[in-house]
Design an enzyme around this catalytic site. Structure first.
Site, mmCIF file in Angstrom:
data_model
loop_
_atom_site.group_PDB
_atom_site.id
_atom_site.type_symbol
_atom_site.label_atom_id
_atom_site.label_comp_id
_atom_site.label_asym_id
_atom_site.label_seq_id
_atom_site.Cartn_x
_atom_site.Cartn_y
_atom_site.Cartn_z
ATOM 1 N N HIS A 198 70.072 -72.876 -59.549
ATOM 2 C CA HIS A 198 70.490 -74.085 -60.282
ATOM 3 C C HIS A 198 70.087 -75.365 -59.541
ATOM 4 O O HIS A 198 69.646 -76.337 -60.165
ATOM 5 C CB HIS A 198 72.009 -74.049 -60.506
ATOM 6 C CG HIS A 198 72.473 -74.827 -61.690
ATOM 7 N ND1 HIS A 198 73.521 -74.448 -62.478
ATOM 8 C CD2 HIS A 198 72.035 -75.991 -62.220
ATOM 9 C CE1 HIS A 198 73.702 -75.333 -63.441
ATOM 10 N NE2 HIS A 198 72.814 -76.291 -63.306
ATOM 11 N N LYS B 292 72.120 -69.220 -64.474
ATOM 12 C CA LYS B 292 71.733 -69.889 -63.217
ATOM 13 C C LYS B 292 72.689 -69.570 -62.076
ATOM 14 O O LYS B 292 73.904 -69.452 -62.286
ATOM 15 C CB LYS B 292 71.705 -71.413 -63.424
ATOM 16 C CG LYS B 292 70.975 -71.853 -64.668
ATOM 17 C CD LYS B 292 70.805 -73.351 -64.781
ATOM 18 C CE LYS B 292 70.318 -73.736 -66.178
ATOM 19 N NZ LYS B 292 71.401 -73.871 -67.171
ATOM 20 N N TYR C 265 78.825 -73.511 -65.870
ATOM 21 C CA TYR C 265 79.342 -73.985 -67.162
ATOM 22 C C TYR C 265 80.619 -73.254 -67.590
ATOM 23 O O TYR C 265 81.234 -73.634 -68.592
ATOM 24 C CB TYR C 265 78.295 -73.841 -68.281
ATOM 25 C CG TYR C 265 76.960 -74.497 -67.985
ATOM 26 C CD1 TYR C 265 76.834 -75.500 -67.037
ATOM 27 C CD2 TYR C 265 75.814 -74.097 -68.665
ATOM 28 C CE1 TYR C 265 75.594 -76.072 -66.764
ATOM 29 C CE2 TYR C 265 74.582 -74.678 -68.406
ATOM 30 C CZ TYR C 265 74.479 -75.661 -67.452
ATOM 31 O OH TYR C 265 73.257 -76.222 -67.184
ATOM 32 N N ASP D 149 70.769 -71.197 -73.199
ATOM 33 C CA ASP D 149 70.811 -71.607 -71.791
ATOM 34 C C ASP D 149 72.258 -71.711 -71.331
ATOM 35 O O ASP D 149 73.030 -72.492 -71.881
ATOM 36 C CB ASP D 149 70.122 -72.968 -71.639
ATOM 37 C CG ASP D 149 70.095 -73.441 -70.194
ATOM 38 O OD1 ASP D 149 69.242 -72.951 -69.445
ATOM 39 O OD2 ASP D 149 70.929 -74.293 -69.821
HETATM 40 N N1 LIG Z 1 69.728 -77.356 -64.886
HETATM 41 C C1 LIG Z 1 70.564 -78.362 -64.816
HETATM 42 O O1 LIG Z 1 70.908 -78.868 -63.738
HETATM 43 C C2 LIG Z 1 71.109 -78.933 -66.094
HETATM 44 C C3 LIG Z 1 71.759 -80.177 -66.072
HETATM 45 C C4 LIG Z 1 72.227 -80.688 -67.284
HETATM 46 C C5 LIG Z 1 72.079 -79.974 -68.460
HETATM 47 N N2 LIG Z 1 71.463 -78.736 -68.441
HETATM 48 C C6 LIG Z 1 71.303 -77.949 -69.689
HETATM 49 O O2 LIG Z 1 70.744 -78.790 -70.683
HETATM 50 C C7 LIG Z 1 71.616 -78.847 -71.810
HETATM 51 C C8 LIG Z 1 71.529 -80.188 -72.501
HETATM 52 O O3 LIG Z 1 71.855 -81.237 -71.629
HETATM 53 P P1 LIG Z 1 73.019 -82.277 -71.961
HETATM 54 O O4 LIG Z 1 74.144 -81.571 -72.623
HETATM 55 O O5 LIG Z 1 73.258 -83.032 -70.713
HETATM 56 O O6 LIG Z 1 72.320 -83.319 -72.931
HETATM 57 P P2 LIG Z 1 71.709 -83.407 -74.394
HETATM 58 O O7 LIG Z 1 71.453 -82.081 -74.986
HETATM 59 O O8 LIG Z 1 70.572 -84.362 -74.248
HETATM 60 O O9 LIG Z 1 72.856 -84.167 -75.193
HETATM 61 C C9 LIG Z 1 73.998 -83.518 -75.671
HETATM 62 C C10 LIG Z 1 74.781 -84.517 -76.508
HETATM 63 O O10 LIG Z 1 74.013 -84.864 -77.654
HETATM 64 C C11 LIG Z 1 74.779 -84.671 -78.838
HETATM 65 N N3 LIG Z 1 73.819 -84.237 -79.864
HETATM 66 C C12 LIG Z 1 73.257 -83.016 -80.008
HETATM 67 N N4 LIG Z 1 72.375 -83.010 -81.019
HETATM 68 C C13 LIG Z 1 72.361 -84.253 -81.521
HETATM 69 C C14 LIG Z 1 71.649 -84.868 -82.576
HETATM 70 N N5 LIG Z 1 70.738 -84.194 -83.296
HETATM 71 N N6 LIG Z 1 71.889 -86.178 -82.840
HETATM 72 C C15 LIG Z 1 72.794 -86.871 -82.121
HETATM 73 N N7 LIG Z 1 73.504 -86.340 -81.093
HETATM 74 C C16 LIG Z 1 73.281 -85.043 -80.802
HETATM 75 C C17 LIG Z 1 75.795 -83.629 -78.462
HETATM 76 O O11 LIG Z 1 76.970 -83.741 -79.237
HETATM 77 P P3 LIG Z 1 77.466 -82.565 -80.242
HETATM 78 O O12 LIG Z 1 77.660 -81.321 -79.418
HETATM 79 O O13 LIG Z 1 78.726 -83.099 -80.797
HETATM 80 O O14 LIG Z 1 76.384 -82.406 -81.265
HETATM 81 C C18 LIG Z 1 76.087 -84.001 -77.010
HETATM 82 O O15 LIG Z 1 77.020 -85.049 -76.948
HETATM 83 C C19 LIG Z 1 73.001 -78.518 -71.226
HETATM 84 O O16 LIG Z 1 73.874 -78.104 -72.237
HETATM 85 C C20 LIG Z 1 72.626 -77.432 -70.247
HETATM 86 O O17 LIG Z 1 72.435 -76.209 -70.937
HETATM 87 C C21 LIG Z 1 70.966 -78.238 -67.280
#
Ligand SMILES: NC(=O)c1ccc[n+]([C@@H]2O[C@H](COP(=O)([O-])OP(=O)(O)OC[C@H]3O[C@@H](n4cnc5c(N)ncnc54)[C@H](OP(=O)(O)O)[C@@H]3O)[C@@H](O)[C@H]2O)c1
Length: 326
Positions: free
Chosen positions: A133, A100, A71, A66
């Site tokens: 998006h 997106k 980004y 994704d």
């Molecule tokens: N459509 C939208 O508007 C939108 C908005 C927000 C996000 N997104 C997408 O969704 C993805 C994920 O969202 P997000 O980055 O906000 O949140 P997330 O995936 O819930 O959390 C990411 C965080 O969790 C840590 N992490 C990952 N795996 C882990 C595990 N097994 N145990 C403990 N910590 C862990 C990561 O650190 P490390 O990297 O150090 O492991 C990072 O700090 C984004 O990257 C993006 O692709 C889309």
């Protein structure tokens, strides 16, 4: 070790570590776990880490990545995939790439051009899924614009017609926006990508989309399990060591992070966990040898406080702002 695995709750067959695929309403299929590459949690780190993350993810069996124009990492996503293809791990057609459209490119005439620019950065001829998006539009300087997402959707349909994307969908649309789009489109959106995690279960919107044949991708699936720099210590549970999650995790021999991702899968969602850490990338797809009970899903849903990890209020004056303005 790779072996044939029968997915517990369905007929899907996948290689170990590889996520099963789910059928979309246009007949295409989508791997049910995606590597998130939006690094809202790590913008202080060099974007080149995304190249390695994508490569490791593919090694571990991820087939869905994704990304988004927003980004600024489409180049690195493309490089990571090219590395994997060069080493014979996958071919392009085995992968599912989502990108997106940003809010400042919402005019119908800008959609195809913007996707072509993404494809140039990704070094690909097509993506598998192209999402709007956000439903609202902005000018280049970020100030509100008034382009209707129905106009933007015509451009999305153009992009699909041209073969630049196999499927089209939306992100951050609320229930009434979903219905207005469904009533005014030629091609239905296949996906709505929204925030879902234990502190923000989004049950009404999830069932609204699913009952209309729209799959839901769950972004920020860890919620407040992880530390988010923009939040202080008053964030809601569950945290990574929450006793309720720890108990379930011990039962299955998994981590609490895996339990929360399995919670998404068992709600028929497509989680998008972001990690650039090799071990955690592997951990986050090691989800297909267990399944939560209905009671465990209900227990985790009880954490809900409709508490977002984001503050989108800077856009609250925009026409088509999708969230509660309070
Ligand atoms: N459509 C939208 O508007 C939108 C908005 C927000 C996000 N997104 C997408 O969704 C993805 C994920 O969202 P997000 O980055 O906000 O949140 P997330 O995936 O819930 O959390 C990411 C965080 O969790 C840590 N992490 C990952 N795996 C882990 C595990 N097994 N145990 C403990 N910590 C862990 C990561 O650190 P490390 O990297 O150090 O492991 C990072 O700090 C984004 O990257 C993006 O692709 C889309």
């Amino acid at each position: 070790m790779r072996y044939i695995l029968v997915f517990l709750c369905g007929i899907n067959i996948a290689l170990a570590g590889e996520a099963p695929r789910k059928k979309l309403n246009d007949g295409n299929t989508i791997p049910v776990v995606a590597l998130g590459t939006g690094r809202g949690t790590a913008h202080d780190k060099p974007v080149d880490e995304v190249r390695d993350a994508v490569f490791w993810a593919i090694e571990d069996g991820y087939r869905h990545i994704d990304t988004a124009v927003l980004y600024n990492d489409e180049v690195q996503v493309g490089q990571g995939l090219a590395d994997a293809v060069r080493q014979g791990l996958v071919s392009r057609d085995q992968m599912f790439i989502t990108t997106k459209l940003p809010s400042d490119r919402h005019a119908r005439s800008q959609v195809v051009t913007t996707l072509r620019e993404s494809l140039n950065r990704l070094k690909m001829n097509y993506v598998d899924l192209f999402l709007i998006h956000f439903p609202f539009s902005t000018k280049n300087d970020g100030s509100p614009d008034n382009i209707d997402y129905l106009e933007t959707w015509r451009g999305m349909e153009d992009a699909r017609e041209l073969g630049l994307t196999k499927s089209i969908g939306i992100s951050n649309f609320n229930a009434s926006q979903v219905d207005r789009l469904l009533a005014n489109c030629k091609v239905k959106p296949v996906v709505n990508q929204i925030e879902v995690h234990p502190a923000m279960t989004a049950e009404p919107l999830v069932s609204h989309c699913q009952s209309r044949g729209i799959a839901v991708m769950a972004y920020s699936p860890f919620g407040f399990l992880v530390t988010r720099t923009r939040h202080n210590s008053t964030t809601p549970p569950p945290k990574i060591d929450d006793p309720v999650l720890v108990k379930i995790a011990q039962k299955y021999g998994k981590t609490t992070g895996q339990i929360v991702l399995r919670y998404s899968l068992d709600r028929d969602l497509i989680p998008v966990p972001k990690s650039t850490n090799k071990a955690r990338i592997a951990e986050n797809i090691d989800l297909f040898d267990f399944k939560l009970t209905d009671d465990e899903v209900a227990t985790i849903s009880r954490f809900n406080q409709d508490h977002s990890v984001f503050d989108f209020s800077i856009w609250k004056e925009n026409i088509h702002f999708p969230y509660n303005k309070a």
